[in-house]
Design a protein around this motif. Sequence first.
Motif, PDB file in Angstrom:
ATOM      1  N   MET A  63       0.833  -1.200   0.000  1.00 43.53           N
ATOM      2  CA  MET A  63       0.000   0.000   0.000  1.00 43.53           C
ATOM      3  C   MET A  63       0.872   1.256   0.000  1.00 43.53           C
ATOM      4  O   MET A  63       1.913   1.303   0.651  1.00 43.53           O
ATOM      5  N   ILE A 188      -5.516   1.500   9.538  1.00 38.37           N
ATOM      6  CA  ILE A 188      -5.698   0.211   8.860  1.00 38.37           C
ATOM      7  C   ILE A 188      -5.995  -0.847   9.913  1.00 38.37           C
ATOM      8  O   ILE A 188      -5.398  -0.846  10.986  1.00 38.37           O
ATOM      9  N   ASP A 212      -9.884   3.371   7.901  1.00 39.19           N
ATOM     10  CA  ASP A 212      -9.907   3.773   6.483  1.00 39.19           C
ATOM     11  C   ASP A 212      -9.738   2.591   5.542  1.00 39.19           C
ATOM     12  O   ASP A 212     -10.231   2.628   4.409  1.00 39.19           O
ATOM     13  N   TYR A 213      -9.026   1.555   5.984  1.00 41.50           N
ATOM     14  CA  TYR A 213      -8.792   0.380   5.143  1.00 41.50           C
ATOM     15  C   TYR A 213      -8.987  -0.889   5.964  1.00 41.50           C
ATOM     16  O   TYR A 213      -8.627  -0.946   7.151  1.00 41.50           O
ATOM     17  N   VAL A 215      -7.895  -4.866   5.700  1.00 40.93           N
ATOM     18  CA  VAL A 215      -6.999  -5.783   4.991  1.00 40.93           C
ATOM     19  C   VAL A 215      -7.287  -7.198   5.463  1.00 40.93           C
ATOM     20  O   VAL A 215      -7.181  -7.509   6.656  1.00 40.93           O
ATOM     21  N   ILE A 220      -7.670  -5.973  -0.130  1.00 41.36           N
ATOM     22  CA  ILE A 220      -7.599  -4.702   0.587  1.00 41.36           C
ATOM     23  C   ILE A 220      -8.874  -3.923   0.266  1.00 41.36           C
ATOM     24  O   ILE A 220      -9.180  -3.686  -0.910  1.00 41.36           O
ATOM     25  N   LYS A 222     -11.076  -0.484   0.716  1.00 36.63           N
ATOM     26  CA  LYS A 222     -11.103   0.929   1.107  1.00 36.63           C
ATOM     27  C   LYS A 222     -12.495   1.248   1.626  1.00 36.63           C
ATOM     28  O   LYS A 222     -13.494   1.018   0.932  1.00 36.63           O
ATOM     29  N   CYS A 223     -12.573   1.754   2.831  1.00 32.47           N
ATOM     30  CA  CYS A 223     -13.861   1.997   3.481  1.00 32.47           C
ATOM     31  C   CYS A 223     -14.454   3.337   3.052  1.00 32.47           C
ATOM     32  O   CYS A 223     -13.726   4.312   2.822  1.00 32.47           O
TER      33      CYS A 223
END
Length: 516
Positions: A63, A188, A212-213, A215, A220, A222-223
């Motif tokens: 990332m 994360i 925000d992410y 995993v 992965i 992305k929120c």
Amino acid sequence: MSQKLPADSVKEMGPDDVTKPAIRNAVWKYIEECDLADFPRPVNRRIPNVKGAATAAELIPTMQEFKKAQVIKINPDKPQEQARFLTLDAGKTLLVPTPRLRSGLFNKITPPTGATKDILRICSTSQGVREYSSTLSLDDKMQVDLVIIGSVAVSKTGLRIGKGEGFADLEWAMMSSMGAVTQDTVVITTVHECQIVDIPEKLIEDHDLTVDYIVTPLEIIKCNTSGKKPAGIIWSKLEPGKLKRVPILRKLWQAEKDAGKDVTLKDGQEFDMEAAEKEDAEREERRQQREGEEGGDGRRRRYRRRFGGGGRFSGRGRGRGRGRGRPISRERTESEGGEGTDGERQEKGAGEGSGDRPQRRRQRRFRRRPNPRRSKESEGEADGSGDAADRDRTESEGEGKENRRRPQRRFRPRRGRQPALFVGGLPRSLRVSTFKTEVRGRDVDPLRVIWHGGNGHAFLQFENSDLMETALQALDDLNINGKKLRVEEAKGRPPRGGERENQSDEVKAEADTNAE
């Protein structure tokens, strides 16, 4: 019957039944019943160390947020151990919160100069945090670029539920109060796919941290986060007991109070700073006094007091089971020494001419169990039927040998050639559980794993050659921690664990050839 996913279980709950504890229990129950977690178990009241956590961590270095970050804060839980190792391996600064924030805010991990990957792996464990870290306080200025945390449940909108103790939220709030993080600091979380559920927004409060992410071992995500992260500590949510247990939080409360900010606690409860400081000082004094009385090694001295002191080389007790591993009663202690021992000894030996000679300990005598056959023979002799008893004994002598219980023989597998794969290039610090997880993650289920991790290789045995060939294709590009492993058919019969010294030179040479 397959278990329902936590997301399905939450959907079936009524509106009033969907709570944070209910979601936690649904996730914990599913992970336990489906055996999706590694050590530590059970996962209840923990951030679950799900299988594949290390695989999920391997995706983080890909990332851009990770590549740009220089200072990364990662929670100390077991599922994020691989993420901590990858952070150190990339040469970045790693911050780990102190356990329950008792001794400070963060531990800054500082590996020794020229540290190898094995040392870095140790630094990423709880042991390494204790040995290779320095504590950072509120006065130390810092700027955190990336935050990696664990979760019990998380939604694709970024809403997160932890294990229920609030430390992740509190750590973020404290960093925000210090100016170490902002609303733009990326958060994360690494989880298993089953931990992704729909969390109602009504359950999330102002002090809850969003991510925000997400995993997972597979992807992965992305929120689509709409809410804001906490901008500081909301003192009205905290009780005085929390300040008593967390000294650094107490200091921050006093600092903001002196700055004229509103630090009213929950329900307007009062907090006595002086009483809390006095309580801490008394606790520390008791701890130091206890360590002084125990010679600085409290655990060992407490063990000696309970189990007889000295241990293996103390000279106390010559018989089997003496001096180690058995609690000492008060009677036994007084009989072996103490204030009343000499007087009691003199009273007992006064009329026996023993003088000052120490009393010897009476030796134990073991009684044999009565033999029914001998008892019958004795009865026969008493009845005058001794000749018949002798005759019966002679006739049944052969039968008695057959019925005699033989010692159980140790099971040994067949010595024949068994299809096996050789896996070389294993890191010396790799755990066999991690290795098995990676192998089974590729749909390879060997009959047994013969582990020689200390020598950097292992053997996978299979029932037949077809299964071995299929596994060889599946493990062709196997890599662990970014290192490609060597997988090929074993050239000789792989050694069984602990038998290498007893093997022939030919078999040893075959195993050594594979290792090369």
